[in-house]
Design an enzyme around this catalytic site. Structure first.
Site, PDB file in Angstrom:
ATOM      1  N   VAL A 535       0.862  -1.170   0.000  1.00 40.73           N
ATOM      2  CA  VAL A 535       0.000   0.000   0.000  1.00 40.73           C
ATOM      3  C   VAL A 535       0.905   1.229   0.000  1.00 40.73           C
ATOM      4  O   VAL A 535       1.822   1.318   0.800  1.00 40.73           O
ATOM      5  CB  VAL A 535      -0.900   0.024   1.252  1.00 40.73           C
ATOM      6  CG1 VAL A 535      -1.848   1.208   1.191  1.00 40.73           C
ATOM      7  CG2 VAL A 535      -1.674  -1.274   1.371  1.00 40.73           C
ATOM      8  N   VAL A 541      -1.482  -1.804  -4.207  1.00 43.86           N
ATOM      9  CA  VAL A 541      -0.872  -2.520  -5.324  1.00 43.86           C
ATOM     10  C   VAL A 541      -1.161  -4.011  -5.177  1.00 43.86           C
ATOM     11  O   VAL A 541      -0.894  -4.599  -4.122  1.00 43.86           O
ATOM     12  CB  VAL A 541       0.655  -2.277  -5.376  1.00 43.86           C
ATOM     13  CG1 VAL A 541       1.238  -2.933  -6.619  1.00 43.86           C
ATOM     14  CG2 VAL A 541       0.966  -0.796  -5.373  1.00 43.86           C
ATOM     15  N   ASP A 652      11.643  11.420  -6.342  1.00 48.69           N
ATOM     16  CA  ASP A 652      11.343  10.570  -5.191  1.00 48.69           C
ATOM     17  C   ASP A 652      12.187   9.294  -5.248  1.00 48.69           C
ATOM     18  O   ASP A 652      11.677   8.181  -5.171  1.00 48.69           O
ATOM     19  CB  ASP A 652       9.841  10.248  -5.147  1.00 48.69           C
ATOM     20  CG  ASP A 652       9.392   9.831  -3.748  1.00 48.69           C
ATOM     21  OD1 ASP A 652      10.180  10.005  -2.788  1.00 48.69           O
ATOM     22  OD2 ASP A 652       8.258   9.341  -3.609  1.00 48.69           O
TER      23      ASP A 652
END
Ligand SMILES: *[C@@H]1O[C@H](CO)[C@@H](O)[C@H](O)[C@H]1NC(C)=O
Ligand SMILES: *[C@@H]1O[C@H](CO)[C@@H](O)[C@H](O)[C@H]1NC(C)=O
Ligand SMILES: *[C@@H]1O[C@H](CO)[C@@H](O)[C@H](O)[C@H]1NC(C)=O
Ligand SMILES: *[C@@H]1O[C@H](CO)[C@@H](O)[C@H](O)[C@H]1NC(C)=O
Ligand SMILES: *[C@@H]1O[C@H](CO)[C@@H](O)[C@H](O)[C@H]1NC(C)=O
Ligand SMILES: *[C@@H]1O[C@H](CO)[C@@H](O)[C@H](O)[C@H]1NC(C)=O
Ligand SMILES: *[C@@H]1O[C@H](CO)[C@@H](O)[C@H](O)[C@H]1NC(C)=O
Ligand SMILES: *[C@@H]1O[C@H](CO)[C@@H](O)[C@H](O)[C@H]1NC(C)=O
Ligand SMILES: *[C@@H]1O[C@H](CO)[C@@H](O)[C@H](O)[C@H]1NC(C)=O
Length: 866
Positions: A535, A541, A652
């Site tokens: 998650v 997912v 990221d």
């Protein structure tokens, strides 16, 4: 521009001044003004402009369509995201022989043909089999645009030819194949640009590689451009060429293996100017081609042991003209015998002892040789054999001349197919490779040290025609993905999915696949929690299976209520539809039925990198495997930064966003926060800092200005996380240890870095490998972005450090306990005092500090400005 990151601290007016200065500089070069420039939008309802701002005229009602033969104008049945509206969305379809008779003045012309192979007028796309002739030349024969595009994984094709016209008209004929019963011909766009005779051999002598004879290219020679690359530089669109409307591509997809060398750009903001010698007209190639380059790297010892190599797939049984563009652009490369190298083509010696400064002196005669463009032409004979062969271009330092640097350089390359004796340029249609998965990326980097030529091949074929574009339109997916807000009237939605149509035909198409919500529920067993892989911020997912269980996938289901989610969903599709790389996770498709935001990816069998590092029941990864993962991820990021048309900043980078497939190949994932750039648009200046704590670039945090060096910082944190196997922030530890980066910096300064590494790795890392690895990692986390290396340099250093580990293991002395005696680390000083003490590279070359910083710089103009 040397210090690209400078922009981070510049004001907008300064940038504009700089921009103007640069524009003036560029426009000073004399562009060619073609006497004819005809852009025919075949079958187009009206005149229109393409994405590059060039104006196309419809052929309907034009004088070229005099005879009313059996031809029709037709609209493409479907549009893929990467395909430009003009000229690709309309076509002229020919049921029988047809000739466009275009009045021109005699002389050489570029003829460019655009083919977007989808169904027109209800015809089967695979019945589009035809020949194209211009005058007495056969450009294409038994040509299937659909099969070619399928094999090369391109949405549409651009074929570029150069032919000499004797008479008053240029006759382009489209001839449906007589052998196929339902055959028809089609074309979406025809471009004719008159050109100077820049590719002929004026004195009749072109060197044939490996032979003692000359090749003549003259008025009766027709050429097909198969590759045109701006080596070490960015994509150059037609509008930015020198009046000849050529497209120059980035060379990264053709560079062989891990040995990428280093890229440079000229310092156009200081005294460096590109000055064409009198013998070379400035329209031969744009300044941007000469102002960027790729060379082997800073370490002579390494350079002596490898060839800087590009691989090009070409049709067998033809002669090829290979033009290599050179220009020394580094301020310290000013003298003869500084950098001398050999050139190999098709595994034969093409030239020995090439010295670009000496060549420039020969051309210009003046005392200024730096920044002087030169080029060299060779003819390579590729004999009959399998339908396509690989043409290797290799550069290697020349040792006999004992130059100052064992290094080589290349700025640009163009490869042309030369017509055969009977006037043909046509080769066989390439055969599509059997699909491994639905969505085979144009990957080109082998997954581990052993070079897998098969992978290479798939990729290289992907570039068989330099004129073929995998063009990208940003807007499409935004429209597609934002329909939830904008209602369901989007024309894109109403068009039946191309992918599904292809599936029915037994073909699966690249780029995107649209899934229905029903398919997704079947694939995930109605979002069975037992299939939950994780998650994240975006949503859950799941593991799933598509194609009747044949293909395992990961399915990410976004929370449709979150605005944030919508934006990230769009960004993710936008980025992943632009880039394909072996080290970037592949998007198979998406589902947006009933306002769902669902993304379908390749399944990554080994999950995230983090789950193999700490707080895990899994067994620890061996050091070399960790290094390979680092190198893979670095390649992925390097590609994001430089391989695509625009710089992409991931924003990221962290160990949970590096995924591992079943062969432990690292794939960078999660592009929801990524930024595309560069752009001059003010609104793109980032003001909101996003990313993950512990990985965030302090300068970005402070100044809120994003550059690709922010990714480099985060990647440096990842490197330390991998070697130390601990979280980047651990608040349960004593204060000085909470932040991994601070703790590492502290230990590095004290020379005790070896004591804080993963206990499992202790005694398993060769000291020289450890030193190389930690040095580059320390540079990545430098406080100021200007002090950080580019991903290019990071990749190179990691590869070198893997090599050092291998060497140490092979020399079989066993790896003794690491005991590193370091000089106390002086952070960020090494590049600051430009006039400080000189330093030496690996083999005793003397570099001033300024030279060092220049050697390490690989920026491109405008990168880093947001
Ligand atoms: C298209 O452009 C051509 C030349 O620029 C012009 O002659 C023609 O009238 C235009 N046609 C339309 C439909 O606008
Ligand atoms: C079409 O052109 C080809 C090649 O030039 C020729 O062999 C053929 O006879 C032509 N067909 C027709 C119907 O004119
Ligand atoms: C080649 O063609 C050009 C233009 O058609 C002409 O000016 C030139 O003389 C020709 N060259 C030769 C060698 O025939
Ligand atoms: C023509 O192309 C088709 C499709 O690639 C191929 O199957 C066929 O063998 C080719 N024919 C000839 C004569 O080359
Ligand atoms: C630029 O050129 C001027 C005059 O040719 C010279 O004095 C100056 O040192 C040069 N600057 C650099 C940075 O090379
Ligand atoms: C470089 O390429 C040439 C020509 O293919 C080859 O003979 C040579 O062995 C290569 N050198 C290295 C170090 O790979
Ligand atoms: C050239 O050398 C490479 C590497 O040794 C090899 O894989 C390739 O098949 C060779 N090509 C030719 C045409 O001999
Ligand atoms: C190219 O085609 C022309 C015209 O058919 C011919 O005269 C010439 O010899 C061809 N070139 C080569 C290299 O075969
Ligand atoms: C022309 O040459 C090509 C390749 O050499 C060959 O496939 C083709 O059959 C030839 N065409 C003619 C008309 O001789």
């Amino acid at each position: 521009m040397r210090n690209t990151h400078k922009f981070g601290r510049m004001t907008i007016p300064m940038l504009i001044i700089l921009y103007l200065a640069f524009t003036i500089h560029v426009t000073l070069a004399n562009n060619y003004v073609p006497t004819e420039k005809i852009l025919l939008n075949c079958g187009g309802a009206s005149n229109g402009s393409d994405t590059d701002g060039r104006k196309w005229t419809t052929d309907i009602g034009s004088k070229y369509l005099s005879t009313s033969r059996k031809t029709i104008a037709s609209q493409a049945a479907t549009q893929e995201p990467s395909v430009p509206q003009v000229p690709c969305m309309t076509a002229r379809v020919f049921y029988t022989n047809f000739t466009y008779k275009i009045p021109v003045v005699p002389g050489r012309k570029f003829v460019r043909l655009y083919f977007y192979p989808v169904s027109y007028a209800g015809l089967n796309v695979f019945d589009g089999i035809f020949s194209v002739t211009v005058g007495s030349y056969t450009l294409l024969n038994n040509f299937s645009a659909a099969q070619t595009a399928e094999a090369l994984n391109f949405a549409f094709l651009v074929k570029e030819y150069s032919v000499n016209v004797d008479g008053q008209t240029l006759d382009i004929s489209f001839i449906p194949s007589a052998k196929a019963p339902k055959a028809y011909a089609f074309v979406n766009g025809i471009e004719i640009v008159s050109m100077p005779d820049i590719y002929s051999s004026i004195d009749g002598t072109l060197k044939i590689v490996g032979q003692n004879s000359a090749f003549y290219i003259g008025n009766n020679t027709a050429l097909e451009n198969v590759y045109r690359l701006n080596v070490g530089g960015n994509h150059i669109p037609p509008s930015q060429d020198t009046g000849l409307d050529r497209t120059w591509y980035n060379d990264v997809p053709y560079v062989y293996g891990f040995a990428f060398g280093v890229t440079y750009s000229a310092d156009l903001d200081t005294n460096m100017t590109i000055q064409y010698p009198p013998s070379i007209p400035s329209y031969v190639a744009p300044i941007d081609v000469y102002a960027t380059a790729r060379s082997m790297g800073p370490n002579s010892q390494v350079n002596l042991n490898y060839n800087l190599t590009w691989i090009f797939s070409v049709d067998s049984g033809f002669a090829y003209l290979v033009r290599l563009h050179f220009c020394e652009i580094q301020v310290y490369m000013t003298m003869v015998n500084q950098r001398v190298f050999d050139i190999f083509l098709y595994n034969q010696t093409a030239e020995q002892g090439v010295d670009v400064i000496a060549l420039a002196r020969g051309e210009s005669g003046a005392d200024k040789q730096i920044g002087v463009p030169v080029y060299m032409d060779y003819v390579v004979l590729v004999p009959n054999g399998s339908p396509q062969q690989d043409l290797w271009l290799e550069l290697h330092p020349n040792v006999h001349t004992q130059p100052n640097y064992y290094d080589a350089i290349l700025n640009g390359v163009e490869i042309f197919k030369i017509n055969g004796t009977n006037g043909t340029l046509a080769g066989p249609n390439p055969i599509p490779a059997p699909r491994v998965d639905v969505f085979s990326p144009i990957s080109y980097i082998p997954s581990s040290g052993d070079y897998k030529t098969k992978i290479r091949k798939a990729i290289v074929i992907g570039g068989i025609c330099g004129g073929i574009i995998l063009a990208i339109v940003i807007g499409f997916f935004l429209i597609a993905a934002s329909h939830c807000q904008h209602g369901k009237n989007s024309s894109v939605r109403d068009v039946p999915s191309k992918c599904h149509q292809d599936l029915e035909q037994g073909f699966t198409k690249n780029l995107c696949r649209r899934f229905s919500f029903v398919e997704i529920t079947v694939a995930t067993k109605n979002f069975d929690e037992a299939l939950l892989l994780g998650v994240g911020g975006f949503g859950k997912v799941y593991r799933g299976e598509i194609d009747g269980g044949a293909t395992p996938v990961a399915i990410k289901r976004g929370n449709p209520l979150s605005d944030q989610g919508v934006h990230e969903f769009q960004t993710e599709i936008e980025i992943l539809s632009k880039v394909r790389h072996h080290h970037l996770v592949s998007l198979i498709g998406y589902c947006e039925d009933s306002c769902e935001m669902i993304l379908v990816y390749d399944y990554m069998a080994h999950g995230t990198l983090r789950e193999h590092l700490y707080k895990t029941p899994k067994s620890p990864l061996p050091w070399k495997q960790r290094l390979e993962i680092c190198i893979g991820a670095a390649h992925g990021l390097y590609y994001l930064h430089t391989g695509a048309k625009q710089t992409i900043i991931h924003r990221d980078v962290k160990t949970t966003n590096i995924l591992l497939d079943e062969k432990w190949v690292a794939k960078v994932s999660d592009f929801g926060l990524s930024k595309i750039g560069p752009t001059m648009d003010k609104t793109h200046v980032t003001t909101v800092v996003k990313g993950s704590y512990g990985y965030l670039d302090p300068e970005y945090l402070l100044l809120q200005q994003l550059t690709e060096k922010s990714d480099v910082y985060s990647f440096g944190v990842v490197l330390f996380e991998i070697i130390c196997a601990r979280p980047v922030l651990n608040r349960t530890l004593p204060e000085e240890q909470v932040s991994l980066v601070e703790w590492v910096a502290h230990c590095h300064e004290k020379g005790i870095l070896d004591q804080i590494i993963d206990p499992y790795l202790k005694g398993k890392i060769a000291p020289e490998c450890f030193k190389q690895f930690t040095e580059i990692a320390m540079k990545c986390v430098a406080d100021q972005s200007i002090d950080r290396p580019s991903m290019d340099e990071v990749t190179w250093n990691l590869e070198f450090s893997l090599q050092l580990q291998r060497n140490a293991e092979e020399s079989n002395e066993g790896i003794s306990e690491i005991h590193i005696k370091e000089e106390p680390f002086v952070p960020h000083k090494w590049r600051k005092n430009l006039d400080a003490s000189p330093s030496f590279d690996g083999c005793g070359h003397l570099f001033s500090q300024e030279v060092m910083s220049q050697k390490l710089n690989v920026g491109h103009l405008w990168t880093g400005f947001f």
